[in-house]
Design an enzyme around this catalytic site. Structure first.
Site: not given
Ligand code: GLU
Length: 283
Positions: A244-246
């Site tokens: 996930a990008k986060r």
């Protein structure tokens, strides 16, 4: 040998940059289509106008080209398909299988904008509200799950890994089929569009497995065919967590900018061999 004409698709939402997990899904869908002389379609799931960005659409096309994944026919933008989604909703309204939901936008957003997330089923607050008492008030449309399940009867679908799966959409509760701000939803749009595009094999991450229970129900209610499903395991990082990008997973754009050979990367993913530091979850 199975001689069906195979049609697969990659259906990203242009709400952020793609990462390796997206590449894995796209490679698998592309591989299946090409191995069977079938078609690989690209559909941009941009119904969420607030979060979709043209720059991300451009990035998705660049990423796929870099990976060497060619698609067939024009790119379909889901935002151009709202009439078809509305027609499907109309069918469900006529059958008395949906109801107006006046709950706040924040509550609804939690339930629909994240197809991957575990969200508590809607408690049914508006199921018994007399809509005539709230004239002119903006509302979403939710499926009356108990009624819909009763109308459809027992259902199943075939999954590449899980085999024949009995549909239990009840577990998802009264999901939103049309939002207050956008007259459709992930569940409605994906079901209607997969059918309209003649998709025979839905290849996507196992994080969307639960959503398929709802999609199978909608197919039955709307008289649409049921594709085969391949809910594949997810790519995970060194920490064992899904990308996930986060969590700082590298975007495909950053790998491209860093000089990574996209075709070699795709060839590795095709053999289920992700780059160092990543692996395919065993579950
Ligand atoms: N648009 C969804 C996403 O980006 C995927 C839809 C699907 O494959 O069914 O996660």
């Amino acid at each position: 040998m199975d001689e069906r004409a195979v049609v697969t698709r990659f259906a990203p939402s242009p709400t952020g940059a793609l990462h390796l997990g997206h590449a894995y899904s796209a490679v698998r869908a592309h591989r299946l289509a090409r191995a069977r002389g079938g078609a690989f379609l690209l559909r941009i799931e941009d119904i969420d106008g607030m979060r979709s960005r043209a720059a991300h659409v451009a990035g998705i096309l660049d990423d796929l080209r870099w990976l060497g994944l060619d698609w067939d026919g024009p790119v379909v933008f889901q935002s151009a398909r709202l009439e078809a989604h509305a027609a499907a909703l109309e069918t469900l309204k006529r059958r008395g299988l949906v109801y107006r939901c006046f709950c706040t936008r924040a509550e609804i957003a939690g339930a629909i904008s994240a197809p991957h997330g575990p969200t508590a089923p809607y408690p049914g607050t508006c199921r018994t509200i007399d809509a005539a008492s709230r004239p002119g008030e903006s509302h979403a449309w939710r499926i009356d799950m108990a009624r819909a399940v009763a109308a459809a009867g027992p259902l199943d679908w075939r999954d590449e890994r899980a085999g024949v799966v009995r549909a239990v959409p009840e577990a998802q509760g009264d999901v939103v089929l049309a939002r207050k701000d956008v007259a459709t939803s992930y569940h409605l749009a994906v079901t209607v569009d997969d059918a309209a595009q003649g998709v025979t094999d839905v290849v996507r991450g196992v994080d969307l497995f639960d959503a398929t229970h709802v999609h199978r129900l909608l197919q039955a209610l709307l008289g649409l065919p049921t594709p085969l499903y391949d809910h594949h395991p997810l790519l995970v990082g060194a920490d064992g967590e899904r990308l996930a990008k986060r969590r700082g997973s590298p975007s495909l754009a950053s790998l491209r900018a860093g000089g990574v050979d996209g075709r070699k990367l795709a060839a590795g993913l095709m053999e289920d061999t992700p780059p160092a530091g990543f692996s395919i979850a065993r579950t």
